[in-house]
Motif scaffolding. Structure first.
Motif, PDB file in Angstrom:
ATOM      1  N   LEU A 102      -7.288   0.052   2.707  1.00  0.00           N
ATOM      2  CA  LEU A 102      -7.158  -0.164   3.849  1.00  0.00           C
ATOM      3  C   LEU A 102      -8.141  -1.039   4.742  1.00  0.00           C
ATOM      4  O   LEU A 102      -8.156  -1.981   5.372  1.00  0.00           O
ATOM      5  CB  LEU A 102      -6.884   0.814   4.912  1.00  0.00           C
ATOM      6  N   ASP A 128       1.650   7.364  -6.373  1.00  0.00           N
ATOM      7  CA  ASP A 128       0.679   8.475  -6.255  1.00  0.00           C
ATOM      8  C   ASP A 128       1.309   9.685  -6.076  1.00  0.00           C
ATOM      9  O   ASP A 128       1.100  10.716  -6.895  1.00  0.00           O
ATOM     10  CB  ASP A 128      -0.518   8.434  -5.305  1.00  0.00           C
ATOM     11  N   SER A 150      -3.776  -0.307 -10.042  1.00  0.00           N
ATOM     12  CA  SER A 150      -3.244   1.145  -9.801  1.00  0.00           C
ATOM     13  C   SER A 150      -2.168   1.347 -10.601  1.00  0.00           C
ATOM     14  O   SER A 150      -1.899   2.571 -11.009  1.00  0.00           O
ATOM     15  CB  SER A 150      -2.907   1.092  -8.342  1.00  0.00           C
ATOM     16  N   THR A 175      -8.427   5.898  -2.710  1.00  0.00           N
ATOM     17  CA  THR A 175      -7.809   4.645  -2.906  1.00  0.00           C
ATOM     18  C   THR A 175      -7.279   3.955  -1.669  1.00  0.00           C
ATOM     19  O   THR A 175      -7.450   2.619  -1.306  1.00  0.00           O
ATOM     20  CB  THR A 175      -6.931   4.499  -4.080  1.00  0.00           C
ATOM     21  N   THR A 176      -6.505   4.748  -0.737  1.00  0.00           N
ATOM     22  CA  THR A 176      -5.962   4.360   0.384  1.00  0.00           C
ATOM     23  C   THR A 176      -6.801   3.790   1.382  1.00  0.00           C
ATOM     24  O   THR A 176      -6.559   2.630   1.752  1.00  0.00           O
ATOM     25  CB  THR A 176      -5.096   5.287   0.856  1.00  0.00           C
ATOM     26  N   GLY A 219      -6.213   9.601  -4.670  1.00  0.00           N
ATOM     27  CA  GLY A 219      -5.267   8.781  -3.780  1.00  0.00           C
ATOM     28  C   GLY A 219      -5.799   8.511  -2.367  1.00  0.00           C
ATOM     29  O   GLY A 219      -5.603   7.368  -2.114  1.00  0.00           O
ATOM     30  N   ALA A 220      -6.210   9.405  -1.771  1.00  0.00           N
ATOM     31  CA  ALA A 220      -6.666   9.366  -0.270  1.00  0.00           C
ATOM     32  C   ALA A 220      -7.924   8.108  -0.223  1.00  0.00           C
ATOM     33  O   ALA A 220      -7.788   7.419   0.420  1.00  0.00           O
ATOM     34  CB  ALA A 220      -6.949  10.586   0.287  1.00  0.00           C
ATOM     35  N   LEU A 265       0.872  -1.231   0.054  1.00  0.00           N
ATOM     36  CA  LEU A 265      -0.202   0.082  -0.096  1.00  0.00           C
ATOM     37  C   LEU A 265       0.891   1.157   0.138  1.00  0.00           C
ATOM     38  O   LEU A 265       0.566   2.083  -1.000  1.00  0.00           O
ATOM     39  CB  LEU A 265      -0.829  -0.133   1.340  1.00  0.00           C
ATOM     40  N   ILE A 266       1.898   1.175   0.790  1.00  0.00           N
ATOM     41  CA  ILE A 266       3.042   2.290   0.848  1.00  0.00           C
ATOM     42  C   ILE A 266       3.525   2.376  -0.753  1.00  0.00           C
ATOM     43  O   ILE A 266       3.691   3.656  -1.082  1.00  0.00           O
ATOM     44  CB  ILE A 266       4.037   2.094   1.867  1.00  0.00           C
ATOM     45  N   GLY A 315       0.860   4.435  -2.594  1.00  0.00           N
ATOM     46  CA  GLY A 315       1.222   5.813  -2.083  1.00  0.00           C
ATOM     47  C   GLY A 315       2.379   6.540  -3.026  1.00  0.00           C
ATOM     48  O   GLY A 315       2.123   7.776  -3.448  1.00  0.00           O
TER      49      GLY A 315
END
Lengths: 116, 680, 293
Positions: A93, A37, B176, A88-89, A85-86, A30-31, A34
């Motif tokens: 999560l 992004d 993504s 998606t995160t 992006g937020a 996930l990072i 990010g």
């Protein structure tokens, strides 16, 4: 000096892709997403830069003759991209929370019931 | 109301429906269903109302949001631009949405939290429609993101279903890469041209070919092919389809992939107008042909009904991309025709799979069987879909596939490039394999022996069969009336895609298109066959096939007889479905997983050498310990044994680990970038 | 897991290729003369008399937008105008994503689960397969007792900061047209209050203060308001998302959109945060402390 921004953005994207391809922990993946992004956002916002330009706001008393603006469009695009992006995160999560509860692990090599 | 408002009203009615469902859906079930029904019907009506002026009249609707008309040559607002190509995909989207919405009412009634389901479903539909109707590059990115987000959430909607979360996570993470690629491509284009309007980009790009725009092409192409689940990304599609509810599988396979196809067409035909360069054509055709072949062979190994259909889905999208990459008028028409047909027949097949799941609770090809007696109507619908996808005549798949073969062969003859001939052969081979694969599915789900646990299976309710019949009737109509479809729908869409100057003029007014290439002449020279005589001949052939199939099922023997036959034929009992059930009586229950070992038949007893034979590993995907029927469900045992090294390699390759799929995506990205830099 | 020996070098080469081509493109992008450099637009002249300014020689979308901004909109902040006015439709899509994320996360994290339907629907291959290992979200009892919050300072700080955070968030939302900011930025700031409450009072505090269903509904309502403002353009015979400048000249309908988006983002992000915190359910000590006192 805008070259540094461009180079850094591509470096961030490559780093994010590396994270996603190599790291086994879902949170680290996930990072990596990010990082991709952020690299993209940096690229988009750098595209609008003009050397010597000022912020695109007609503030009373702040504008002097000879001033010009940087490109406002990429800034708006970056805003959109950040929100995306937020979201998606948040979504990933949520998925990870449920996966941890169901599979009991965050190791991507063990989460492979669908294959073949 | 003025016609130019129709596109935006169609998009907004879907989104507004989503919000109203989110607001009132919890209160009343009937109200919720009414809102959903209205929200899926209005866009369909609006799109159909646009056929006359846009498809037949050749009008291009340019609509500036907020009346921000361009100042000088600069487009400052967001524009919706509806030409025949957009409308063609808009129609495909709205039909699929309409059918899927109707089907959901009954199919989803056993799930909870349905207001979230419908909210997400309508938002997915709205974003898909918004994507194909918009004329702004960044707006495409926004719509792609809404699409990915909602599709992922819907994939994971049945959270307790085996693998749902995992499939959704893979879709999100690997997808993504595609989203990032699209945004990077847009940023690179913006840095060179300082505009986001597609018409303006199309007008300016021919004068601005440099490393940056070529890189942008590579990034955008890879982004769109991720959304179409082309070759290195096809495992995502398989994972997502298999676990999503069937109505969502229809959307993913029927529409989301089409949006990727739409993006690639817009990119190569309108924005860059470089489809006639051999390098671009070979790149796109190559990706298509490879997806086509690999996915159809992967489908042989599947034992989950929907997962098998998912691989076929990507295989068919491979056909579409192959045809689109040819760059000729015939090739593009073939691609568009097949794209539409694919939505219809693959939607029908997924809905059939959903009906089977609804009625029996299982999708395991090894366990299902003999459902034709219990669900005759669903069986008939399935056969229509299977005949269409396999390209049997009077159904629609036949015509579009024929056009694809012809287009690729002609392109090969015209250019003298052997590559296109190979592509043509690959397409033919894949078609044969598709037919073979669907014979297997029909045999293991609807024919053969009925398992005792499914004795009480009932036919699905009429409310689920009506959407399926809509698709089936459309399948037959588009197959029986190919010329009408070609002239009214596919032809104008292909002409619009080849007419970049018309696209630019439609948005920015005449004069803006001065820099664009001249309009390509569009001709309708398709096929050398007299359709009626071919139809008669092929009807006769198909009747013969049906006759053989009917006779084949009539000769069915009871398990005891068949076991005896097997024994006499020297076959090992464990290899046939019913024989295996018999073997269970001979064997101790503990040895039920006999197919892992090497069964040897001597006299009336089976013995096992106890060694794990790699020959049988092909037959299992997913969990190794999973119970799988090798025999009756597997007609093509010999073929698979001969190809076992290939299949084993493929199995290792589709490992199910996110990191591996990401790695394939990165390698593909690097390859496309390098290819674009070297050859463009 | 794909253990083939070639996979690592292939990955390294691919990443290097992406990086190299990216760098080459970056050098090209930095080196090429930009189509728009804004130098021809003297903004001080523009600010004094927007109507007289000649924008026929504009050298890019941005120049036109800057020129048009003073003439046809009521806002001073050009980025704000781009977000809510020129590209208002994109912003609409952006807020749709937030709703999608909330609906999706609600569906994924729903506690009741789908047990009944899963039984009917059936799972893949239930024969001979190990049952899934189910691990609770909750941290085990041991670590719970070990870690205890010292909430006094945090509580005092939170009590002190909460009003400021809310007011600051809403200031950013409402003044987006004049100064840097706008609905999205301010909304996220205002949603930060959820975290402040969580830090000070734990999950019980959040449950007491926030009503997550109400937040979800009102956020959807804000989105409907946004769409209706957009539809007003069509009702008036103009196009979707048309920007009405009200007679006084300092107000426009884009500002209403901004406020709607501000509320929408605030409620939406709060909703997401609350859902995540509920799912993790790490209420540690603070509620017990409250019971003691």
């Amino acid at each position: 000096m805008i070259l540094v921004n461009y180079a850094a953005s591509f470096f961030l994207i490559a780093l994010g892709l590396y994270c996603m391809a190599v790291k086994k922990n879902l949170i680290k993946i996930l990072i990596g997403m990010g990082l991709c992004d952020y690299g993209t956002n940096l690229l988009v916002v750098s595209v609008g830069f003009n050397p010597g330009g000022t912020a695109p706001i007609f503030t009373a008393g702040e504008i002097h003759p000879g001033m010009f603006f940087v490109d406002p469009v990429p800034q708006a695009l970056t805003l959109t991209s950040i929100v995306i992006g937020a979201c998606t995160t948040a979504m990933v999560l949520g998925l990870i929370i449920r996966i941890k509860a169901k599979y009991g692990t965050l190791d991507s090599t063990e989460i492979r019931r669908l294959r073949g | 109301m003025n016609m130019e408002h129709y596109p935006i009203l169609a998009i907004i009615s879907l989104f507004l429906g989503a919000f109203l469902v989110a607001l009132f859906g919890r209160l009343n079930k009937v109200l919720r269903n009414l809102i959903v029904a209205a929200a899926v019907t209005i866009p369909l009506c609006l799109m159909i109302a646009l056929i006359a002026p846009v498809m037949i009249g050749g009008q291009v609707i340019g609509y500036w949001m907020g009346n921000w008309a361009p100042v000088g040559p600069w487009a400052i607002g967001i524009g919706l631009e509806v030409d025949a190509l957009s409308l063609f995909f808009g129609l495909v989207v709205t039909i699929a949405v309409f059918v899927s919405g109707l089907y959901s009412f009954t199919y989803m009634n056993r799930d909870d939290s349905l207001e979230n389901y419908y909210t997400l479903f309508l938002m997915l539909s709205g974003s898909l429609l918004g994507l194909v109707l918009t004329g702004d590059l960044f707006n495409i990115f926004v719509m792609i993101e809404i699409m990915t987000m909602t599709a992922v959430a819907l994939t994971a909607f049945r959270v307790d279903y085996e693998g749902a979360l995992e499939g959704a996570l893979k879709y999100m993470v690997v997808g993504s890469i595609g989203s990032t690629s699209v945004l990077v491509g847009i940023a690179m284009l913006y840095s060179q041209l300082h505009t986001l309007n597609m018409a303006q980009i199309a007008a300016a790009l021919p004068d601005h070919q440099n490393l940056v725009t070529v890189g942008a092409f590579a990034f955008l192409f890879l982004g769109f092919s991720t959304k179409a689940f082309l070759f290195p990304f096809h495992p995502l599609a398989a994972d997502a389809h298999a676990v999503a509810p069937a109505s969502i599988s229809l959307m993913i396979s029927g529409v989301i992939t089409k949006c990727g196809v739409y993006g690639i067409i817009r990119l190569a035909y309108i924005l860059y107008q470089n489809i006639n360069e051999p390098a671009v054509s070979i790149l796109i055709t190559g990706f298509g042909a490879v997806s086509c072949f690999i996915c159809v062979t992967m489908a042989f190994n599947q034992h989950d009904f929907k997962r098998l259909l998912a691989f076929h889905s990507i295989s068919q999208v491979g056909y579409v991309i192959t045809a689109v990459g040819l760059g000729t008028a015939l090739g593009l028409s073939a691609g568009l025709y097949h794209a539409m047909n694919h939505t219809l027949f693959k939607g029908l097949l997924f809905l059939c799979a959903g009906a089977v799941q609804y009625a029996t609770g299982s999708l395991d090809l090894g366990r299902l069987g003999g459902l034709a007696k219990k669900m005759p109507k669903t069986c008939a619908l399935f056969l229509i879909g299977a005949a269409s996808i396999s390209g049997l005549p009077p159904f629609n798949g036949f015509f579009s596939k024929w056009m694809i073969y012809q287009a690729s062969f002609e392109k090969g003859l015209d250019t003298g490039n052997f590559f296109y001939i190979v592509v043509c052969v690959v397409c033919l081979l894949s078609s044969v394999l598709t037919l073979a694969s669907f014979v297997k599915v029909a045999q293991s789900v609807f024919f053969g022996q009925l398992q005792p646990q499914f004795e009480n299976t009932k036919e699905v309710p009429l409310t689920m069969r009506i959407p399926m019949w809509i698709l089936a009737v459309l399948c037959i109509l588009t197959g029986v009336l190919p010329w009408e479809v070609l002239q009214k729908l596919v032809g104008p869409a292909a002409a619009a895609a080849l007419n970049a100057a018309g696209y630019i003029q439609g948005m920015l007014g005449s004069g803006a298109a001065a820099g664009a290439g001249a309009q390509a002449a569009f001709s309708m020279e398709i096929g050398f066959w007299g359709p009626v005589s071919w139809l008669c001949l092929l009807l006769i052939v198909s009747c013969a096939v049906c006759l053989v199939a009917v006779l084949g099922t009539a000769e069915q023997k009871s398990p005891e007889e068949r076991h005896e036959m097997d024994r006499r034929a020297g076959r090992t009992a464990a290899f046939t479905r019913d024989g295996f059930a018999d073997a269970g009586r001979i064997l101790k229950p503990a040895e039920k997983e006999g197919h892992y070992r090497n069964p040897v038949l001597s006299g009336t007893t089976l013995t096992f050498t106890g060694e794990k034979d790699p020959k049988y590993e092909n037959f299992f995907s997913g969990e190794e310990s999973e119970y799988s029927q090798v025999g009756g469900g597997d007609l093509f045992w010999g073929f698979k044994t001969n190809w076992r090294h290939y299949f084993q390699g493929m199995r290792r390759w589709h490992s199910g680990v996110i990191n591996d799929y990401t790695r394939y995506g990165i390698v593909a990205l690097a390859f496309v970038l390098l290819y674009a830099c070297l050859f463009l | 897991m794909n253990d083939s020996r070639a996979s690592k070098p292939v990955l390294a080469v691919s990443l290097l290729l992406i990086l190299c081509i990216g760098l080459a493109a970056a050098i090209r992008m930095a080196g090429s003369a930009p189509t728009y450099d804004g130098r021809s637009t003297d903004v001080s002249v523009l600010q004094q008399d927007a109507h007289a300014y000649d924008d026929s020689g504009a050298d890019g979308v941005a120049a036109v937008m800057v020129n048009e901004n003073n003439e046809k909109t009521a806002a001073d902040n050009v980025v704000y105008s781009v977000v809510f006015n020129y590209r208002g439709y994109d912003t609409l899509g952006e807020s749709f994503i937030l709703i999608g994320a909330i609906a999706g996360t609600t569906a994924i994290l729903r506690k009741k689960g789908n047990k009944a339907s899963a039984a009917i629907v059936g799972t893949r291959g239930d024969a001979g397969q190990e049952p899934l290992k189910v691990v609770s979200y909750r941290t085990d009892q041991k670590s719970r007792t070990k870690y205890r919050r010292k909430p006094v300072i945090v509580k005092c700080a939170a009590d002190f900061l909460l009003p400021f955070a809310t007011v600051y968030g809403w200031y950013i939302i409402l003044h987006g047209a004049m100064s840097p900011g706008g609905g999205f930025q301010g909304g996220v700031l205002a949603a930060g209050t959820v975290l402040l409450v969580y830090l000070a009072y734990g999950l019980t505090g959040i449950r007491k203060v926030f009503h997550s269903h109400f937040l979800h509904y009102s956020e959807t309502a804000a989105e409907i308001v946004y769409v209706c403002i957009g539809l007003a353009g069509i009702a008036a015979g103009l196009h979707f998302c048309f920007n009405f400048v009200f007679p006084a000249g300092r107000e426009e309908s884009a500002m209403l959109m901004n406020d709607a988006v501000g509320y929408h983002v605030m409620a939406g992000i709060s909703c997401l945060l609350i859902m995540m915190l509920e799912a993790l359910d790490t209420d540690d000590g603070s509620s017990r402390e409250e019971k003691k006192s």
